[in-house]
Design a protein around this motif. Structure first.
Motif, PDB file in Angstrom:
ATOM      1  N   LEU A 356       0.801  -1.233   0.000  1.00 27.78           N
ATOM      2  CA  LEU A 356       0.000   0.000   0.000  1.00 27.78           C
ATOM      3  C   LEU A 356       0.830   1.278   0.000  1.00 27.78           C
ATOM      4  O   LEU A 356       0.520   2.203  -0.769  1.00 27.78           O
ATOM      5  CB  LEU A 356      -0.976   0.002   1.171  1.00 27.78           C
ATOM      6  CG  LEU A 356      -1.902   1.217   1.239  1.00 27.78           C
ATOM      7  CD1 LEU A 356      -2.843   1.239   0.042  1.00 27.78           C
ATOM      8  CD2 LEU A 356      -2.695   1.230   2.539  1.00 27.78           C
ATOM      9  N   PRO A 357       1.864   1.427   0.858  1.00 32.18           N
ATOM     10  CA  PRO A 357       2.605   2.695   0.841  1.00 32.18           C
ATOM     11  C   PRO A 357       3.147   3.065  -0.533  1.00 32.18           C
ATOM     12  O   PRO A 357       3.074   4.232  -0.942  1.00 32.18           O
ATOM     13  CB  PRO A 357       3.745   2.442   1.847  1.00 32.18           C
ATOM     14  CG  PRO A 357       3.190   1.428   2.793  1.00 32.18           C
ATOM     15  CD  PRO A 357       2.349   0.528   1.928  1.00 32.18           C
ATOM     16  N   MET A 358       3.667   2.089  -1.274  1.00 31.49           N
ATOM     17  CA  MET A 358       4.179   2.399  -2.611  1.00 31.49           C
ATOM     18  C   MET A 358       3.040   2.672  -3.592  1.00 31.49           C
ATOM     19  O   MET A 358       3.188   3.481  -4.518  1.00 31.49           O
ATOM     20  CB  MET A 358       5.045   1.246  -3.115  1.00 31.49           C
ATOM     21  CG  MET A 358       6.320   1.041  -2.309  1.00 31.49           C
ATOM     22  SD  MET A 358       7.318   2.547  -2.144  1.00 31.49           S
ATOM     23  CE  MET A 358       7.818   2.819  -3.835  1.00 31.49           C
ATOM     24  N   MET A 359       1.888   2.016  -3.404  1.00 31.04           N
ATOM     25  CA  MET A 359       0.740   2.284  -4.259  1.00 31.04           C
ATOM     26  C   MET A 359       0.225   3.708  -4.059  1.00 31.04           C
ATOM     27  O   MET A 359      -0.240   4.355  -5.008  1.00 31.04           O
ATOM     28  CB  MET A 359      -0.383   1.283  -3.963  1.00 31.04           C
ATOM     29  CG  MET A 359      -0.090  -0.143  -4.387  1.00 31.04           C
ATOM     30  SD  MET A 359      -1.401  -1.275  -3.884  1.00 31.04           S
ATOM     31  CE  MET A 359      -2.790  -0.668  -4.859  1.00 31.04           C
ATOM     32  N   LEU A 360       0.297   4.193  -2.821  1.00 35.47           N
ATOM     33  CA  LEU A 360      -0.237   5.520  -2.514  1.00 35.47           C
ATOM     34  C   LEU A 360       0.739   6.648  -2.830  1.00 35.47           C
ATOM     35  O   LEU A 360       0.319   7.814  -2.920  1.00 35.47           O
ATOM     36  CB  LEU A 360      -0.628   5.593  -1.030  1.00 35.47           C
ATOM     37  CG  LEU A 360      -1.783   4.709  -0.576  1.00 35.47           C
ATOM     38  CD1 LEU A 360      -2.092   4.980   0.896  1.00 35.47           C
ATOM     39  CD2 LEU A 360      -3.026   4.941  -1.420  1.00 35.47           C
ATOM     40  N   LEU A 361       2.026   6.313  -2.974  1.00 34.96           N
ATOM     41  CA  LEU A 361       3.020   7.367  -3.171  1.00 34.96           C
ATOM     42  C   LEU A 361       2.710   8.247  -4.379  1.00 34.96           C
ATOM     43  O   LEU A 361       2.703   9.482  -4.254  1.00 34.96           O
ATOM     44  CB  LEU A 361       4.420   6.756  -3.279  1.00 34.96           C
ATOM     45  CG  LEU A 361       5.565   7.756  -3.421  1.00 34.96           C
ATOM     46  CD1 LEU A 361       5.585   8.717  -2.234  1.00 34.96           C
ATOM     47  CD2 LEU A 361       6.899   7.040  -3.544  1.00 34.96           C
ATOM     48  N   PRO A 362       2.452   7.701  -5.582  1.00 29.30           N
ATOM     49  CA  PRO A 362       2.135   8.601  -6.700  1.00 29.30           C
ATOM     50  C   PRO A 362       0.866   9.408  -6.466  1.00 29.30           C
ATOM     51  O   PRO A 362       0.759  10.552  -6.914  1.00 29.30           O
ATOM     52  CB  PRO A 362       1.984   7.647  -7.892  1.00 29.30           C
ATOM     53  CG  PRO A 362       1.754   6.298  -7.314  1.00 29.30           C
ATOM     54  CD  PRO A 362       2.484   6.284  -6.010  1.00 29.30           C
ATOM     55  N   ILE A 363      -0.093   8.824  -5.747  1.00 28.12           N
ATOM     56  CA  ILE A 363      -1.322   9.565  -5.452  1.00 28.12           C
ATOM     57  C   ILE A 363      -1.019  10.718  -4.514  1.00 28.12           C
ATOM     58  O   ILE A 363      -1.499  11.855  -4.694  1.00 28.12           O
ATOM     59  CB  ILE A 363      -2.380   8.622  -4.854  1.00 28.12           C
ATOM     60  CG1 ILE A 363      -2.777   7.551  -5.877  1.00 28.12           C
ATOM     61  CG2 ILE A 363      -3.618   9.401  -4.408  1.00 28.12           C
ATOM     62  CD1 ILE A 363      -3.716   6.497  -5.350  1.00 28.12           C
ATOM     63  N   LYS A 364      -0.179  10.469  -3.493  1.00 24.45           N
ATOM     64  CA  LYS A 364       0.193  11.535  -2.563  1.00 24.45           C
ATOM     65  C   LYS A 364       0.937  12.652  -3.266  1.00 24.45           C
ATOM     66  O   LYS A 364       0.853  13.821  -2.864  1.00 24.45           O
ATOM     67  CB  LYS A 364       1.052  10.956  -1.432  1.00 24.45           C
ATOM     68  CG  LYS A 364       0.285  10.086  -0.455  1.00 24.45           C
ATOM     69  CD  LYS A 364       1.199   9.520   0.626  1.00 24.45           C
ATOM     70  CE  LYS A 364       0.410   8.715   1.640  1.00 24.45           C
ATOM     71  NZ  LYS A 364       1.278   8.117   2.698  1.00 24.45           N
ATOM     72  N   LEU A 365       1.655  12.298  -4.325  1.00 22.65           N
ATOM     73  CA  LEU A 365       2.402  13.301  -5.085  1.00 22.65           C
ATOM     74  C   LEU A 365       1.556  13.960  -6.170  1.00 22.65           C
ATOM     75  O   LEU A 365       2.066  14.741  -6.965  1.00 22.65           O
ATOM     76  CB  LEU A 365       3.634  12.650  -5.707  1.00 22.65           C
ATOM     77  CG  LEU A 365       4.672  12.111  -4.713  1.00 22.65           C
ATOM     78  CD1 LEU A 365       5.767  11.371  -5.449  1.00 22.65           C
ATOM     79  CD2 LEU A 365       5.254  13.242  -3.874  1.00 22.65           C
ATOM     80  N   GLY A 366       0.258  13.618  -6.196  1.00 18.83           N
ATOM     81  CA  GLY A 366      -0.640  14.223  -7.165  1.00 18.83           C
ATOM     82  C   GLY A 366      -0.551  13.624  -8.549  1.00 18.83           C
ATOM     83  O   GLY A 366      -0.997  14.231  -9.523  1.00 18.83           O
ATOM     84  N   MET A 367       0.030  12.416  -8.653  1.00 19.88           N
ATOM     85  CA  MET A 367       0.209  11.786  -9.963  1.00 19.88           C
ATOM     86  C   MET A 367      -0.561  10.477 -10.069  1.00 19.88           C
ATOM     87  O   MET A 367      -0.205   9.589 -10.842  1.00 19.88           O
ATOM     88  CB  MET A 367       1.703  11.535 -10.219  1.00 19.88           C
ATOM     89  CG  MET A 367       2.518  12.818 -10.275  1.00 19.88           C
ATOM     90  SD  MET A 367       4.257  12.542 -10.716  1.00 19.88           S
ATOM     91  CE  MET A 367       4.835  11.667  -9.263  1.00 19.88           C
ATOM     92  N   GLY A 368      -1.620  10.330  -9.280  1.00 15.70           N
ATOM     93  CA  GLY A 368      -2.395   9.103  -9.292  1.00 15.70           C
ATOM     94  C   GLY A 368      -3.359   9.029 -10.454  1.00 15.70           C
ATOM     95  O   GLY A 368      -3.721  10.042 -11.050  1.00 15.70           O
ATOM     96  N   GLY A 369      -3.754   7.803 -10.770  1.00 18.59           N
ATOM     97  CA  GLY A 369      -4.703   7.600 -11.851  1.00 18.59           C
ATOM     98  C   GLY A 369      -4.812   6.138 -12.204  1.00 18.59           C
ATOM     99  O   GLY A 369      -4.223   5.280 -11.533  1.00 18.59           O
TER     100      GLY A 369
END
Length: 478
Positions: A356-369
């Motif tokens: 989960l932490p690595m899955m959420l990292l791009p989302i936390k950086l505003g690059m999720g999708g």
């Protein structure tokens, strides 16, 4: 000799060594994020990483003249003090593997060398007018700047992990039994195993851990567990009420070459057979073997197929399905000796460790999708529900296959949208699947394909989920 240029080259080497240490030790082998004793170490790592990020980017293309040179020396002095503090904290909280100690020694020597080289030029820099002077060094500057970005992201990752680490220690109490029992665990030092051991100890039970790194396991659990390195160390007269088998090498990582597949099979099937062989000779048989598996047992579902899979569905002729099936077959060998066997098919486990932490990292950086098509099903379970589910199977002595997934399944795109909403971030930057397919081969199915799996047996047996929906599960993890 151009000491400044040599110092920058040593900094580039420092960036490579630091990346290896972070990825191999802190993330893969030691899995520091989420460890209950690693909060302070991660906080120190976060501050150091952010300092290094500024240094890498600043020194990549600028010369520090005048008072800026003095500021640079102060920053380096702070970094040295943080490094020494980090050494002390590490020695107090965990047993470092030999490779990490060697890597840290090389990092310290290399860091001291480039700091000394930069310090040599400080008097001359101080004599100049105070200014930041643009002084690029071609490809070296680009590489150093990229190192700065990477170490900065690592620092943010450690800061988020340090902030969330308190939730690991604050896990809810779980009742396994009303009387003291004796449990044997494999895979106890992994993400799930750590939580399970602490839940058992908190509930007042005796725990024996099978681990290749017995000293490290004893250190991890403050000497409150007995540690053995092989099943042969356990006498046949030893009595265990239950065996919980969680061991298995990390499946997501290197490509599934023939050698890697052999490692995955040995760590799961081979070890499970050793456990069953010991049970066969034991004078006092355990009442139950609770053995891990995964929903990879069901293979993958075609995109657009919304069929809900339960324990009644069968496997497919693909590697991850074969691996789970053979793993379960090895565990079922204990049934011939009168031992009830529960086959626990885990979905994606959400917690402060794991994927989960690595899955959420791009989302936390505003690059999720969406990842790939985004239509693949994602079946998950909160780690607290997983631990409670294990306790439920033991209390009810429920044998057979059992899906460990939450009642709510989502597509990968929906998962990203919910996570982005919880984190108050945008969501709309797609990640194409073909680079993963090219890099990982069949292993990419773990990310780009999925299964819609329901916990039918858990629900039918009266188990109540604390986190049945993704939004609440993610909010509980901070």
């Amino acid at each position: 000799m151009n000491t400044h240029l040599l110092a920058l080259q040593l900094m580039a080497a420092q960036g490579c060594l630091g990346a290896f240490d972070t990825l191999y030790h802190h993330e893969l082998t030691e899995a520091l994020p989420g460890r209950p004793t690693a909060g302070r170490e991660l906080a120190i790592h976060a501050v150091r990483a952010l300092i290094y990020s500024a240094l890498f980017i600043g020194l990549s293309s600028w010369a520090f003249h005048g008072w800026w040179a003095l500021v640079l020396l102060v920053v380096f002095s702070a970094e040295i003090l943080l490094t020494l503090w980090d050494f002390v904290v590490e020695d107090r909280t965990r047993l470092l593997p030999a490779t990490e100690r060697v890597t840290h020694t090389v990092l310290a020597m290399n860091g001291g060398a480039f700091i000394a080289l930069l310090a040599i030029g400080t008097p001359a820099q101080l004599a100049m007018p105070t200014a930041l002077v643009w002084q690029p060094h071609g490809g070296l500057s680009v590489f150093l700047a990229l190192c700065g970005v990477g170490v900065g992201l690592s620092g943010l990752r450690d800061a988020w992990a340090a902030r969330a680490i308190g939730r690991l220690a604050a896990a809810p109490a779980v009742k396994f039994d009303d009387i003291e029992r004796s449990f044997l665990l494999t895979g106890a030092t992994g993400f799930i195993g750590q939580r399970l051991v602490r839940a058992l100890l908190r509930d007042g039970h005796r725990v024996t851990v099978l681990s290749r790194q017995a000293r490290q396991a004893a250190w991890m659990f403050d000497g409150r567990v007995e540690c053995v390195t092989s099943m042969e160390q356990l006498p046949v007269s030893r009595r265990f009420d239950a065996v919980i088998n969680l061991a298995g090498a990390r499946i997501l990582g290197w490509r599934w070459t023939a050698a890697r597949r052999a490692v995955l099979r040995q760590s799961r099937i081979g070890l499970t057979r050793k456990v069953v062989s010991w049970i066969a000779t034991a004078e006092h048989k355990p009442a139950m073997l609770l053995s891990a598996s995964a929903i990879g047992y069901y293979g993958t579902q075609p995109r657009g197929d919304d069929t809900v899979l339960t324990e009644q569905n069968g496997p497919q002729p693909v590697f991850m399905s074969d691996l789970c099936r053979e793993w379960e077959d090895a565990a079922c060998g204990a049934e011939a000796h009168g031992v009830a066997v529960a086959r626990m098919r885990f979905g994606l486990v959400l917690g402060t460790q794991g994927a989960l932490p690595m899955m959420l990292l791009p989302i936390k950086l505003g690059m999720g999708g969406p990842l790939g098509s985004g239509t693949q099903w994602l079946s998950w379970i909160h780690v607290d529900d997983l631990i409670a589910g294990v306790a439920h199977l033991w209390r009810t002595r429920a044998a057979g296959a059992c899906n460990f997934t939450a009642p709510e399944s989502l597509t990968q795109a929906a998962f990203s949208r919910v996570a982005a909403s919880v984190l108050h971030r945008p969501c709309g930057l797609p990640t194409p699947g073909w680079p993963m397919r090219l890099a990982l081969g069949e292993q990419a199915d773990l990310l780009l394909e999925g299964q819609r799996v329901a916990p039918a047996r858990l629900l039918d047996s009266g188990f109540v989920f604390r986190h049945p929906q993704l939004r609440g599960a993610l909010q509980s993890l901070g």
